[in-house]
Motif scaffolding. Structure first.
Motif, short mmCIF file in Angstrom:
data_model
loop_
_atom_site.label_atom_id
_atom_site.label_comp_id
_atom_site.label_asym_id
_atom_site.label_seq_id
_atom_site.Cartn_x
_atom_site.Cartn_y
_atom_site.Cartn_z
N UNK A 64 10.75 -8.11 -32.85
CA UNK A 64 9.73 -8.13 -33.90
C UNK A 64 9.57 -6.73 -34.46
N UNK A 65 9.48 -6.63 -35.78
CA UNK A 65 9.23 -5.37 -36.46
C UNK A 65 8.05 -5.58 -37.40
N UNK A 66 7.01 -4.76 -37.23
CA UNK A 66 5.81 -4.86 -38.05
C UNK A 66 5.63 -3.57 -38.83
N UNK A 67 5.61 -3.66 -40.14
CA UNK A 67 5.35 -2.51 -41.00
C UNK A 67 3.86 -2.49 -41.32
N UNK A 68 3.26 -1.31 -41.21
CA UNK A 68 1.83 -1.22 -41.49
C UNK A 68 1.39 0.21 -41.69
N UNK A 69 0.09 0.41 -41.62
CA UNK A 69 -0.47 1.74 -41.81
C UNK A 69 -1.60 1.96 -40.81
N UNK A 70 -1.73 3.21 -40.41
CA UNK A 70 -2.73 3.61 -39.41
C UNK A 70 -4.04 3.96 -40.08
N UNK A 71 -5.11 3.53 -39.45
CA UNK A 71 -6.45 3.98 -39.81
C UNK A 71 -7.06 4.57 -38.54
N UNK A 72 -7.46 5.85 -38.59
CA UNK A 72 -8.16 6.44 -37.46
C UNK A 72 -9.62 6.02 -37.54
N UNK A 73 -10.16 5.63 -36.40
CA UNK A 73 -11.51 5.07 -36.37
C UNK A 73 -12.36 5.88 -35.40
N UNK A 74 -13.49 6.36 -35.87
CA UNK A 74 -14.44 7.09 -35.03
C UNK A 74 -15.58 6.15 -34.69
N UNK A 75 -15.43 5.42 -33.59
CA UNK A 75 -16.40 4.39 -33.21
C UNK A 75 -16.51 4.36 -31.69
N UNK A 76 -17.57 5.00 -31.17
CA UNK A 76 -17.74 5.09 -29.73
C UNK A 76 -17.90 3.71 -29.09
N UNK A 77 -18.55 2.78 -29.76
CA UNK A 77 -18.69 1.42 -29.20
C UNK A 77 -17.33 0.75 -29.04
N UNK A 78 -16.43 0.95 -30.00
CA UNK A 78 -15.08 0.36 -29.90
C UNK A 78 -14.30 1.05 -28.79
N UNK A 79 -14.44 2.35 -28.65
CA UNK A 79 -13.80 3.06 -27.53
C UNK A 79 -14.28 2.48 -26.20
N UNK A 80 -15.58 2.29 -26.08
CA UNK A 80 -16.14 1.73 -24.84
C UNK A 80 -15.61 0.33 -24.58
N UNK A 81 -15.51 -0.47 -25.64
CA UNK A 81 -15.02 -1.84 -25.51
C UNK A 81 -13.57 -1.88 -25.01
N UNK A 82 -12.74 -0.98 -25.50
CA UNK A 82 -11.31 -1.00 -25.18
C UNK A 82 -10.94 -0.18 -23.95
N UNK A 83 -11.84 0.67 -23.49
CA UNK A 83 -11.56 1.57 -22.36
C UNK A 83 -11.16 0.77 -21.12
N UNK A 84 -10.14 1.27 -20.40
CA UNK A 84 -9.70 0.62 -19.17
C UNK A 84 -9.08 1.66 -18.25
N UNK A 85 -8.69 1.25 -17.05
CA UNK A 85 -8.15 2.19 -16.06
C UNK A 85 -6.85 2.84 -16.51
N UNK A 86 -6.00 2.11 -17.25
CA UNK A 86 -4.75 2.70 -17.74
C UNK A 86 -5.03 3.85 -18.69
N UNK A 87 -5.99 3.67 -19.57
CA UNK A 87 -6.34 4.72 -20.51
C UNK A 87 -6.94 5.91 -19.76
N UNK A 88 -7.76 5.62 -18.75
CA UNK A 88 -8.40 6.68 -17.97
C UNK A 88 -7.37 7.56 -17.27
N UNK A 89 -6.22 7.00 -16.92
CA UNK A 89 -5.17 7.78 -16.27
C UNK A 89 -4.57 8.82 -17.23
N UNK A 90 -4.56 8.53 -18.52
CA UNK A 90 -4.01 9.45 -19.52
C UNK A 90 -5.04 10.44 -20.04
N UNK A 91 -6.27 10.01 -20.13
CA UNK A 91 -7.33 10.85 -20.70
C UNK A 91 -8.36 11.15 -19.62
N UNK A 92 -8.09 12.21 -18.87
CA UNK A 92 -8.92 12.52 -17.70
C UNK A 92 -10.32 12.98 -18.08
N UNK A 93 -10.53 13.30 -19.34
CA UNK A 93 -11.87 13.68 -19.81
C UNK A 93 -12.77 12.48 -20.05
#
Length: 161
Positions: free
Chosen positions: A80-109
């Motif tokens: 599968x190949x998907x063409x698209x565009x990135x939107x950077x989103x500054x949304x702490x609630x969305x970060x909290x919703x998506x946060x998980x242990x895998x992400x925590x391993x990469x972002x120690x802060x």
């Protein structure tokens, strides 16, 4: 697996949701392509794909200047190949919703790591190539084709997202 002759948005969503990793490709300022393995944190019913990204790397720098991307998924008999565009989103609630242990391993802060970025890829179109029957059947078809010299069955289709 999606029907390769009648691809639709639901098929694209299903394939993306089943993918543990994807390759995200963007163009650098000099036109060279840069691809990174990424983990989709969420795929919406609209085929938007959410990712966390380190904001200090070459990939984020390139995406801030040129948001056009390609998401590639490859597995036995299914591409599968998907063409698209990135939107950077500054949304702490969305970060909290998506946060998980895998992400925590990469972002120690943690969730407030200043390097932690949140981005959404909004798809424009997708193209799918595939063999009927899923992974096991596809592997068997590929093996048979190598032995017999015949081409595998299959097809491709494109859809707007």
């Amino acid at each position: 697996m999606a029907d390769t002759e009648n691809l639709n948005q639901a098929d694209v969503v299903s394939i993306l949701r089943d993918s543990g990793y994807v390759m995200l490709t963007t163009a650098l300022n000099d036109g060279k392509l840069l691809a990174h393995p990424m983990v989709p944190q969420q795929v919406t019913d609209d085929a938007d794909v959410w990712f966390f990204i380190g904001m200090q790397g070459d990939q984020a720098t390139a995406l801030l200047k040129n948001p056009e991307v390609n998401i590639a998924v490859a597995e036995a008999g299914n591409w599968l190949s998907v063409a698209g565009r990135v939107e950077f989103v500054d949304d702490q609630d969305k970060k909290d919703e998506l946060w998980n242990d895998q992400v925590a391993a990469w972002f120690t802060g943690g969730r407030n790591d200043p390097e932690l970025g949140l981005m959404k890829v909004v798809g424009d179109s997708a193209q799918h190539w595939g063999l009927e029957g899923g992974k096991v059947s596809a592997l068997a078809q590929i093996a048979k084709a190598k032995v017999t010299g015949d081409r595998t069955a299959g097809g491709s289709d494109t859809t707007e997202l």
